[in-house]
Design an enzyme around this catalytic site. Structure first.
Site, PDB file in Angstrom:
ATOM      1  CG  PHE A   1      11.031   3.451  10.297  1.00  0.00           C
ATOM      2  CD1 PHE A   1      11.216   2.347   9.482  1.00  0.00           C
ATOM      3  CD2 PHE A   1       9.733   3.828  10.614  1.00  0.00           C
ATOM      4  CE1 PHE A   1      10.132   1.616   9.006  1.00  0.00           C
ATOM      5  CE2 PHE A   1       8.641   3.111  10.140  1.00  0.00           C
ATOM      6  CZ  PHE A   1       8.850   2.008   9.336  1.00  0.00           C
TER       7      PHE A   1
ATOM      8  CG  ASP B   1      16.022  -0.056   4.223  1.00  0.00           C
ATOM      9  OD1 ASP B   1      17.134   0.491   4.253  1.00  0.00           O
ATOM     10  OD2 ASP B   1      15.469  -0.491   5.252  1.00  0.00           O
TER      11      ASP B   1
ATOM     12  CE  LYS C   1      -2.251  -2.398   3.465  1.00  0.00           C
ATOM     13  NZ  LYS C   1      -2.807  -2.522   4.810  1.00  0.00           N
TER      14      LYS C   1
ATOM     15  CG  ASP D   1       3.020   0.987   7.186  1.00  0.00           C
ATOM     16  OD1 ASP D   1       3.817   0.800   6.244  1.00  0.00           O
ATOM     17  OD2 ASP D   1       2.726   0.111   8.017  1.00  0.00           O
TER      18      ASP D   1
ATOM     19  NE  ARG E   1      -0.475   1.971   4.896  1.00  0.00           N
ATOM     20  CZ  ARG E   1       0.579   1.230   4.556  1.00  0.00           C
ATOM     21  NH1 ARG E   1       1.536   1.750   3.813  1.00  0.00           N
ATOM     22  NH2 ARG E   1       0.687  -0.015   4.960  1.00  0.00           N
TER      23      ARG E   1
ATOM     24  CD  GLU F   1       8.533  -0.884  -3.386  1.00  0.00           C
ATOM     25  OE1 GLU F   1       7.696  -0.095  -2.884  1.00  0.00           O
ATOM     26  OE2 GLU F   1       8.926  -1.891  -2.789  1.00  0.00           O
ATOM     27  CG  ASP F   2       7.098   2.129  -0.248  1.00  0.00           C
ATOM     28  OD1 ASP F   2       7.973   1.339  -0.650  1.00  0.00           O
ATOM     29  OD2 ASP F   2       6.310   1.850   0.664  1.00  0.00           O
TER      30      ASP F   2
HETATM   31  P1  IMP Z   1      13.892  -3.429   1.382  1.00  0.00           P
HETATM   32  O1  IMP Z   1      13.503  -4.798   0.914  1.00  0.00           O
HETATM   33  O2  IMP Z   1      14.790  -3.505   2.590  1.00  0.00           O
HETATM   34  O3  IMP Z   1      14.476  -2.573   0.301  1.00  0.00           O
HETATM   35  O4  IMP Z   1      12.588  -2.772   1.970  1.00  0.00           O
HETATM   36  C1  IMP Z   1      11.771  -1.996   1.228  1.00  0.00           C
HETATM   37  C2  IMP Z   1      10.400  -1.905   1.878  1.00  0.00           C
HETATM   38  O5  IMP Z   1      10.491  -1.742   3.288  1.00  0.00           O
HETATM   39  C3  IMP Z   1       9.691  -0.673   1.380  1.00  0.00           C
HETATM   40  O6  IMP Z   1       8.929  -0.963   0.240  1.00  0.00           O
HETATM   41  C4  IMP Z   1       8.845  -0.286   2.572  1.00  0.00           C
HETATM   42  O7  IMP Z   1       7.615  -0.947   2.530  1.00  0.00           O
HETATM   43  C5  IMP Z   1       9.632  -0.755   3.760  1.00  0.00           C
HETATM   44  N1  IMP Z   1      10.418   0.336   4.360  1.00  0.00           N
HETATM   45  C6  IMP Z   1      11.764   0.509   4.321  1.00  0.00           C
HETATM   46  N2  IMP Z   1      12.138   1.609   4.968  1.00  0.00           N
HETATM   47  C7  IMP Z   1      10.997   2.171   5.423  1.00  0.00           C
HETATM   48  C8  IMP Z   1      10.736   3.377   6.172  1.00  0.00           C
HETATM   49  O8  IMP Z   1      11.610   4.160   6.559  1.00  0.00           O
HETATM   50  N3  IMP Z   1       9.434   3.620   6.455  1.00  0.00           N
HETATM   51  C9  IMP Z   1       8.424   2.797   6.064  1.00  0.00           C
HETATM   52  N4  IMP Z   1       8.625   1.678   5.353  1.00  0.00           N
HETATM   53  C10 IMP Z   1       9.904   1.364   5.041  1.00  0.00           C
HETATM   54 MG    MG Z   2       6.797  -1.163   0.088  1.00  0.00          MG
END
Ligand code: IMP
Ligand code: MG
Length: 185
Positions: free
Chosen positions: A156, A107, A47, A163, A169, A103-104
């Site tokens: 974070f 990370d 979401k 969220d 959100r 993508e949002d």
């Molecule tokens: P990755 O697999 O570690 O790259 O994680 C990516 C996903 O983790 C994103 O699509 C978000 O849903 C979540 N995420 C990573 N960092 C944050 C943050 O600072 N706030 C909220 N969601 C996050």
């Molecule tokens: Mg995500």
């Protein structure tokens, strides 16, 4: 102080509304230029991308289609679980199509790698990524990001779709949560 689930839990605003709007408009212009005549399919990952996706698509001035996927990559809380599963799949085939995945946050990059592999197996004509926030500090895998909104530090953040435990959100900006919210005591 107990969590309120809204603006009182924010330590500081990292990216304000106007800064978000200006950057999203610029991304929309760039995508409109790059994909002119290609009838791209933009895929929003639910979401977290809901707000960014809605604003980005309205900043795109060429024909394009929208589809959504929902994945579950994080347990409740802030630590990555490593496990990613598709909770809702695309409605349409992307074979032979020019696909832009939206993508949002990137990370560690693990979520992106999983989804890209999955989408690539469906044989799109091209596959690129547009992310709102890029967090390079904790990257574990190489991630090709054609478009990115902002590079952010390893904090974070919540708001504008992002969220913490499904809250925050609807904040109109990207902000840093007060530490005691996710580290009580
Ligand atoms: P990755 O697999 O570690 O790259 O994680 C990516 C996903 O983790 C994103 O699509 C978000 O849903 C979540 N995420 C990573 N960092 C944050 C943050 O600072 N706030 C909220 N969601 C996050
Ligand atoms: Mg995500």
């Amino acid at each position: 102080m107990a969590a309120t689930g809204y603006v009182d839990d924010i330590a500081r605003v990292l990216i304000g509304e106007r800064e978000l709007a200006a950057r999203v408009a610029a991304l929309g212009r760039q995508i409109s230029r790059d994909y002119a005549g290609l009838d791209p399919v933009l895929i929003g990952i639910l979401k977290g991308t809901a707000f960014f996706f809605a604003d980005l698509l309205r900043a795109i001035t060429i024909a394009c289609q929208a589809d959504f996927m929902a994945i579950s990559s994080y347990q409740a809380g802030t630590a990555p679980s490593g496990a990613v599963r598709i909770v809702k799949d695309l409605d349409q085939s992307i074979e032979g199509r020019h696909v832009l995945m939206v993508e949002d946050v990137i990370d560690t990059g693990l979520t992106l790698r999983y989804v890209l592999r999955n989408l690539r197996a469906r044989r799109p004509a091209s596959l690129e990524v547009c992310c709102l926030l890029n967090k390079p500090a904790r990257r574990l895998v190489d991630t090709p990001l054609k478009y990115r909104g902002f590079d952010v530090p390893d904090l974070f953040v919540v708001g504008y779709g992002l969220d913490y435990n499904q809250l925050y959100r609807n904040l109109p900006f990207v902000g840093v949560l007060r530490e005691e919210i996710y580290e009580p005591g």
